[in-house]
Motif scaffolding. Sequence first.
Motif, short mmCIF file in Angstrom:
data_model
loop_
_atom_site.label_atom_id
_atom_site.label_comp_id
_atom_site.label_asym_id
_atom_site.label_seq_id
_atom_site.Cartn_x
_atom_site.Cartn_y
_atom_site.Cartn_z
N LEU A 15 0.83 -1.21 0.00
CA LEU A 15 0.00 0.00 0.00
C LEU A 15 0.86 1.26 0.00
CD1 LEU A 15 -2.84 -0.86 2.52
CD2 LEU A 15 -2.89 -0.95 0.02
N THR A 16 0.44 2.21 -0.82
CA THR A 16 1.06 3.54 -0.84
C THR A 16 0.01 4.52 -0.34
OG1 THR A 16 2.47 2.96 -2.70
CG2 THR A 16 2.11 5.31 -2.29
N LYS A 17 0.41 5.38 0.58
CA LYS A 17 -0.51 6.33 1.21
C LYS A 17 -0.19 7.74 0.76
CE LYS A 17 -0.48 8.25 5.72
NZ LYS A 17 -0.34 8.08 7.17
N PHE A 18 -1.24 8.53 0.54
CA PHE A 18 -1.05 9.96 0.34
C PHE A 18 -2.20 10.71 0.97
CE2 PHE A 18 -3.72 8.93 -3.25
CZ PHE A 18 -4.48 10.06 -3.48
N ALA A 19 -1.91 11.91 1.45
CA ALA A 19 -2.92 12.76 2.08
C ALA A 19 -3.59 13.58 0.97
CB ALA A 19 -2.30 13.66 3.13
N SER A 20 -4.84 13.28 0.68
CA SER A 20 -5.56 14.03 -0.35
C SER A 20 -6.08 15.35 0.19
CB SER A 20 -6.70 13.20 -0.93
OG SER A 20 -7.64 12.87 0.07
N ASN A 25 -6.62 10.39 4.27
CA ASN A 25 -5.49 9.67 3.68
C ASN A 25 -6.06 8.62 2.74
OD1 ASN A 25 -3.36 10.94 5.17
ND2 ASN A 25 -4.06 9.80 6.95
N ARG A 26 -5.47 8.50 1.56
CA ARG A 26 -5.93 7.53 0.58
C ARG A 26 -4.81 6.53 0.33
NH1 ARG A 26 -10.76 9.40 -1.05
NH2 ARG A 26 -11.08 11.64 -0.93
N PHE A 27 -5.20 5.27 0.16
CA PHE A 27 -4.24 4.19 -0.04
C PHE A 27 -4.52 3.52 -1.38
CE2 PHE A 27 -4.58 4.87 4.45
CZ PHE A 27 -3.32 4.62 4.97
N HIS A 28 -3.46 3.24 -2.13
CA HIS A 28 -3.61 2.51 -3.39
C HIS A 28 -2.50 1.47 -3.48
CE1 HIS A 28 -0.80 5.77 -4.52
NE2 HIS A 28 -0.30 4.87 -5.35
N SER A 34 -4.46 0.53 -8.23
CA SER A 34 -5.88 0.47 -7.86
C SER A 34 -6.12 1.08 -6.49
CB SER A 34 -6.36 -0.98 -7.82
OG SER A 34 -6.34 -1.54 -9.09
N PRO A 35 -7.22 1.83 -6.33
CA PRO A 35 -7.56 2.35 -5.01
C PRO A 35 -7.93 1.19 -4.09
CG PRO A 35 -9.30 2.85 -6.58
CD PRO A 35 -8.19 2.21 -7.35
N VAL A 36 -7.46 1.24 -2.84
CA VAL A 36 -7.73 0.17 -1.89
C VAL A 36 -8.63 0.64 -0.76
CG1 VAL A 36 -6.67 -1.43 -0.24
CG2 VAL A 36 -5.57 -0.99 -2.45
N MET A 37 -8.31 1.79 -0.16
CA MET A 37 -9.15 2.30 0.93
C MET A 37 -8.80 3.76 1.21
SD MET A 37 -7.64 0.74 4.44
CE MET A 37 -6.07 1.27 5.08
N ASN A 38 -9.66 4.38 1.97
CA ASN A 38 -9.46 5.73 2.47
C ASN A 38 -9.52 5.66 3.99
OD1 ASN A 38 -9.62 6.80 -0.21
ND2 ASN A 38 -11.82 6.60 -0.07
N GLU A 39 -8.76 6.54 4.65
CA GLU A 39 -8.75 6.56 6.10
C GLU A 39 -8.82 7.99 6.58
OE1 GLU A 39 -6.30 3.67 8.58
OE2 GLU A 39 -5.12 5.52 8.68
N SER A 40 -9.79 8.24 7.46
CA SER A 40 -9.97 9.58 8.02
C SER A 40 -8.74 10.00 8.83
CB SER A 40 -11.19 9.58 8.95
OG SER A 40 -11.19 10.70 9.79
N ALA A 41 -8.41 11.29 8.75
CA ALA A 41 -7.33 11.86 9.56
C ALA A 41 -7.91 12.85 10.57
CB ALA A 41 -6.31 12.55 8.66
N ILE A 42 -9.22 12.74 10.83
CA ILE A 42 -9.91 13.61 11.79
C ILE A 42 -9.88 12.89 13.14
CG2 ILE A 42 -12.06 14.80 12.35
CD1 ILE A 42 -12.79 14.45 9.34
N PRO A 43 -9.08 13.35 14.09
CA PRO A 43 -8.92 12.62 15.36
C PRO A 43 -10.24 12.30 16.06
CG PRO A 43 -7.32 14.39 15.22
CD PRO A 43 -8.26 14.56 14.05
N SER A 44 -11.21 13.18 15.98
CA SER A 44 -12.47 12.95 16.68
C SER A 44 -13.45 12.09 15.88
CB SER A 44 -13.13 14.29 17.02
OG SER A 44 -13.46 14.98 15.83
N PHE A 45 -13.08 11.72 14.64
CA PHE A 45 -14.01 10.96 13.80
C PHE A 45 -13.23 10.04 12.87
CE2 PHE A 45 -17.82 10.46 11.16
CZ PHE A 45 -18.75 10.31 12.18
N LEU A 46 -12.60 9.01 13.43
CA LEU A 46 -11.76 8.09 12.66
C LEU A 46 -12.61 7.01 12.00
CD1 LEU A 46 -8.82 7.69 15.18
CD2 LEU A 46 -8.89 9.11 13.13
N PHE A 47 -12.37 6.77 10.72
CA PHE A 47 -13.06 5.72 9.99
C PHE A 47 -12.26 5.33 8.77
CE2 PHE A 47 -14.50 9.65 8.08
CZ PHE A 47 -14.50 9.38 6.72
N ARG A 48 -12.62 4.19 8.20
CA ARG A 48 -12.06 3.72 6.93
C ARG A 48 -13.21 3.40 5.99
NH1 ARG A 48 -7.78 -0.48 9.47
NH2 ARG A 48 -6.11 1.00 9.83
N ASP A 49 -12.96 3.56 4.70
CA ASP A 49 -13.92 3.09 3.70
C ASP A 49 -13.15 2.48 2.55
OD1 ASP A 49 -13.31 5.12 1.69
OD2 ASP A 49 -14.52 6.51 2.83
#
Length: 125
Positions: A15-20, A25-28, A34-49
């Motif tokens: 996985l390669t990560k970049f801050a969009s 943060n987006r991972f491909h 290929s896009p693999v997942m996205n990860e929130s960088a909001i400390p109070s609202f962490l999630f992945r999709d």
Amino acid sequence: MGLDTLVITKGEDLLTKFASSANMNRFHCSKCGSPVMNESAIPSFLFRDAPLALFKRDKDGQIIGKDKLMPSIHIHYPSRVRNHVDDRPKFDTDPGSGNMLKVDAEGNVIGIIEKKEAESKNSDQ
């Protein structure tokens, strides 16, 4: 989905990560892009999709374990295809940069929740 719900089972080293943005943060895949997942960088609202196309399917084409993939929030809700009647927060854009929306019992948007009220609802999730 929460950070502990969407787990990488193999290929994490590819996985390669970049801050969009400051909030995401987006991972491909470093091999195919290929896009693999996205990860929130909001400390109070962490999630992945992740794109639904990546999930294993049964012989009928249904996602295996779909019941475990329930969203923790709805983003870009004004652009939805259908209303969602549930207790999940709904945002006009993204958490951290957008507004939390008030919806009626049928899932129709009826207003914006003030920031202090929204922060209180998010901390309850």
